[in-house]
Design an enzyme around this catalytic site. Structure first.
Site, PDB file in Angstrom:
ATOM      1  N   ARG A 297       0.825  -1.213   0.000  1.00 37.15           N
ATOM      2  CA  ARG A 297       0.000   0.000   0.000  1.00 37.15           C
ATOM      3  C   ARG A 297       0.854   1.255   0.000  1.00 37.15           C
ATOM      4  NH1 ARG A 297      -5.107  -1.811   3.966  1.00 37.15           N
ATOM      5  NH2 ARG A 297      -6.060  -3.068   2.322  1.00 37.15           N
ATOM      6  N   TYR A 438      -6.310  -0.971  -6.713  1.00 31.72           N
ATOM      7  CA  TYR A 438      -5.626  -2.194  -6.251  1.00 31.72           C
ATOM      8  C   TYR A 438      -4.909  -2.010  -4.901  1.00 31.72           C
ATOM      9  CZ  TYR A 438      -1.289  -0.950  -9.022  1.00 31.72           C
ATOM     10  OH  TYR A 438      -0.180  -0.387  -9.567  1.00 31.72           O
ATOM     11  N   GLU A 439      -4.594  -3.117  -4.299  1.00 31.64           N
ATOM     12  CA  GLU A 439      -4.061  -3.132  -2.918  1.00 31.64           C
ATOM     13  C   GLU A 439      -5.029  -2.460  -1.940  1.00 31.64           C
ATOM     14  OE1 GLU A 439      -1.711  -5.034  -2.330  1.00 31.64           O
ATOM     15  OE2 GLU A 439      -0.802  -5.260  -4.309  1.00 31.64           O
ATOM     16  N   GLY A 440      -6.308  -2.603  -2.188  1.00 30.23           N
ATOM     17  CA  GLY A 440      -7.315  -1.977  -1.331  1.00 30.23           C
ATOM     18  C   GLY A 440      -7.782  -0.672  -1.935  1.00 30.23           C
TER      19      GLY A 440
END
Lengths: 596, 596
Positions: A297, A438-440
């Site tokens: 992140r 992406y990645e949350g």
């Protein structure tokens, strides 16, 4: 149009905002002072500017391709990656004990930014490898470490993160991939994973997949998820590559951007089961995955800053060259370069100020990460860990959301030429859109900020940060200059807006969850804006001091002007966000479901 | 996922906000009441939903192509355009005297929206033809009208607007294309035009290019520009097509979006000179071009609304289908469709409220256009003309800028799937980015709003509009409901912010042009936000009345909820814009040019 790494601004943030000298006092980082930083950044810039950036447009026009289970990356990527490996860049921030260079994140983050300014698609491969390394360092057995870590840290092998399945994206409770224990202690893994970045490619000899799966009989939901290493090629006892494992790429996606980065669908176990090795303990997979995720992140936040910087540089270049219309102030008699027009200036300054502010925020966060992990004093580690944890959703969420605005302005500065693909500005706009997903997604970051980072401690950590910001305001007011006063005024308004919202979030998260979570993304944007603006306030103070000493005048004057712009054009947004969060919680969810 | 034209909301705006009944009292529009509107919209929806929309994705994946001077449009476009022509849709708003249907813009605009929701690339062809028709109607000689108008109005021939040259984009003073008078009264035209939408294609028998050029000896700058008709094929005295004219497409652009719409480079006069016919008088070309431009600018605003509506519908559909995570309020025991999550609701409501507000604003503006052009009372015409002129930069600038946000949220709602091209959400994001650029960038609209529409009359027209808004606030306060109070509160704050900025703009445009023009785009965004929000306030009052009478309850409840959302989440932005405009004029231009 070529890219020039903003080394001077990176070093400014490291030296004056992140206090690299203090990082260099932490045992193990003794050599990581400013001179080292400068030398590393200059070397990194050479590779990024000269080798990686020239592959960015080719990566867009000749994306990775899939045929017969194999992925062929854009011509030139394999050779560039080889240079990346030979330079030891993958190991920059990783422990010397496993062959890394053991530099602090405070320095490493700048190199990550450069790589992403040059070529997000290329930079994704090392970013995912970093995540795999983190997970193994934290939870891997000695055996797994011995087998995989060194090759990952050299970059000879790459890593991938396998979370998502067709029915399980943000909601990992729905993961169905299963792992069956084998008599030898290994597992056989069966299932389908999608959206796996660099899940298959031709740039390295082996790929080490980190895979979330369920062991039979595990509890329902996220408490029954375990983490496995599943290598593309099995590794023999002597470290040489063995048999091809039963994990296969069955297709790659056709995406709006980051086209050179292969996004794979991976099929595990169609031919008897993919051999996997448990990382840590069973059913603790999510916990380990969060270690990878947090690293990733932060890395995605750097991608947002990187692409913003690149879009800014290209827009400035165009605005300096393109001649169109007479300036409104009559300063030029005939048609002038468009950088003379106030609205173009406003757009360029928005791009610049946002990028510098996010860079300052991320660099400061990196120093906290270094202290949180390596400082000898447990209290210092704890305080820094709390600060860093608060910063991760901001670095990820705010920097990437702002990169959408920055890359959009980048196209806009180019006018009609911006919409023509050959100009290059459009690619950043297309590439950036994945960063908020992406990645949350931003909403996932915002949930984290609301729930774990604000409501859980009743807003204590948030208010501690606000108290630090208040001190900066005092210093700004005391300095007395117009720019400092302007910054103090806007920081004050933003901080008060922040505190109003913190009280609302901490006070109502349980009683009125819909109203609070409807405001979660605006809260993240308010907080990111404030914290990044705070760093610009700190930067302004430093720049004024340097100016008083006659040091580096042009750079410091630019810093003061950019900070004041941030205060008056970006920080000003926070009060509106506060108003909508506090007033709009109910109206966000008022429309009946069947009325949409 | 199919498109459903929002006929009900369109009719609501026409009936209650634009007062179609009053438009239908204007001589010539007697038949244009609500029943006609409904019938027309339903027919239009059939064509758009059934024929034009299904070509949208094919247009993206199989764009128009260029080979040997010819442009081949996406398979199916030619046949769909034929249906468009046969239905008489091109003539909807054009005079019956030339074969049109003579309907008011108040109705026609809704059909334009639908066509753009279905397929922006397709809709561009009629949009440009509309511009050519307007120019000929206003300034064309009887001869030109007799030769070209009827075929343009049937749609058998299409139009194009030729302004831009490589060195002359926003700055038309730099136009170099030249026109040489011939003994027969015609001209020979020489030069290169770029970015010519539908400048060449295979959908119609002839293309009528409207071309800006200079006659030898004309004054420098924009005062020396004339407007010419240059047909692709010359037209014989009997109306049949004659020789191929000397205007040729030499390439088309490779663009980020609207890929099916061919964007041509046209070369005039390489083989002896293209035959052109003067429109109106020499050196008044810019004036006539602005007639086309104003029509086209309004049309581009409708494109913004159209693509926003389409992105909204697709996002709602996905949010209803996609199951992921448990709602924070515990209303569903397990994983639920994502429309249950507050942040998804906030995103969908932002998309919905913005789209409805911009539609309401544009519909109201259309009624003013109709009155300005056709009302028997000169005073009424004048007042409506002033209002409409003020609205054009808002409809164009605000609706398209917001379409960037709306289409971005549309991708975001889809999560990772949004980034995959096959999903369809990404195309709207790519298509929309041109809307803030062509037919005058947002900055050009904002300059118009600041200079001609605000500063020139000392803010009088702006303040008149504010006075009308104040009356709506009173009505809202008087109604006493919570939703109306919330709307009144936010309208008040927004109107006060607006008035602060109007004083700033009107007072300082001459003395501090850089400071004022640096705030021009934020001023446009503030004003568009307020005026669109005002329409939502009016809509809220109507909906409350209807609810009190028990009419159309679900629709009216949704309108109230959407209006309140707009008030609390979108109108709230205006105060921050005010702060940055008033405070930030100097800091926008403070950075030294060589410091960028």
């Amino acid at each position: 149009m070529s890219y020039t790494a903003p080394i001077k601004d990176m070093l400014f943030a490291m030296e004056h905002l992140a206090h690299l000298d203090q990082v260099a006092q932490i045992p193990g980082f003794e050599d990581a002072g400013l001179e080292t930083a400068q030398a590393v950044l200059e070397e990194s810039a050479k590779l990024c500017e000269g080798v990686v950036e020239p592959l960015n447009i080719p990566g867009d026009t000749q994306p990775s391709s899939f045929d017969g289970g194999k992925v062929t990356t854009t011509p030139g990527f394999k050779e560039a990656y080889q240079q990346f490996v030979e330079g030891g860049w993958q190991g920059l921030q990783h422990p010397a004990a496993y062959g890394g260079q053991g530099l602090p994140k405070t320095i490493g983050a700048a190199c990550v930014e450069m790589l992403n300014s040059s070529n997000i698609s290329f930079a994704l491969c090392p970013l995912l490898t970093d995540g795999a390394i983190e997970a193994l360092l934290t939870a891997g057995s000695d055996d797994l470490k011995a087998t995989y870590l060194e090759k990952l840290i050299t970059g000879e092998w790459t890593g991938s993160m396998n979370l998502t399945e067709p029915q399980a994206g943000s909601d990992l409770a729905l993961v169905r991939t299963r792992a069956e224990p084998q008599p030898d202690g290994s597992y056989k893994v069966f299932g389908t994973k999608i959206f796996i970045t660099y899940g298959e490619h031709d740039m390295a000899d082996n790929i080490v997949h980190l895979v979330l799966a369920r062991v039979a009989g595990a509890p329902e939901g996220v408490k029954g998820i375990s983490l496995f290493v599943v290598p593309k090629f099995l590794v023999n006892a002597d470290g040489s590559l063995g048999a091809r494992n039963d994990v296969h790429c069955v297709s790659i996606e056709h995406k709006m951007g980051i086209k050179a980065s292969p996004t794979a669908v991976l099929q595990y176990g169609d031919h008897g089961g993919a051999v996997g090795y448990l990382v840590g303990e069973e059913n603790r997979g999510l916990e380990y995955m969060f270690i990878m995720m947090n690293a990733a992140r932060y890395g995605v936040g750097m991608q947002g800053i990187g692409v913003s910087e690149r879009a800014y540089q290209r827009a400035v270049q165009y605005a300096r060259d393109r001649v169109q219309s007479r300036p409104v102030d009559g300063s030029v008699a005939g048609s002038a370069t468009i950088i003379h027009h106030p609205d173009v200036r406003r757009m360029l300054m928005t791009m610049r100020a946002t990028t510098e502010a996010c860079r300052a925020m991320a660099t400061t966060a990196a120093a906290a990460y270094d202290a949180a992990h390596h400082h000898p004093d447990a209290e210092v580690r704890k305080a820094n860990a709390e600060f860093y944890e608060f910063m991760v959703p901001l670095v990820k969420g705010y920097s990437t959301e702002m990169s959408l605005e920055v890359t959009s302005l980048g196209v806009q500065v180019h006018g009609g030429m911006g919409f023509i693909e050959e100009t290059g500005a459009a690619q950043y706009y297309r590439d950036a859109k994945i960063l908020t997903i992406y990645e949350g997604t931003t909403a996932i970051q915002a949930n984290d900020l609301v729930g774990r980072k604000t409501a859980r401690d009743g807003g204590k950590n948030a208010k501690d940060i606000a108290a630090h910001i208040a001190k900066t305001e005092e210093q700004l007011r005391a300095s007395g200059t117009a720019a400092a006063q302007a910054m103090a005024l806007r920081l004050l308004a933003a901080r008060e807006a922040f505190l109003d919202v913190v009280d609302f979030v901490a006070g109502k998260a349980k009683a009125s969850p819909n109203a609070v979570y409807a405001g979660s993304v605006p809260y993240l944007m308010l907080t990111g804006n404030l914290v990044a603006g705070w760093q610009m306030g700190r930067a302004l103070l430093v720049a004024q001091d340097k100016l008083a000493q006659g040091e580096d005048v042009a750079f410091m004057q630019a810093k003061v002007a950019t900070a004041q712009f941030y205060a008056e054009h970006i920080l000003t947004r926070t009060t509106s966000l506060r108003d909508s969060i506090l007033a709009g919680g109910d109206s966000a969810c008022a429309l009946a479901l069947d009325a949409f």
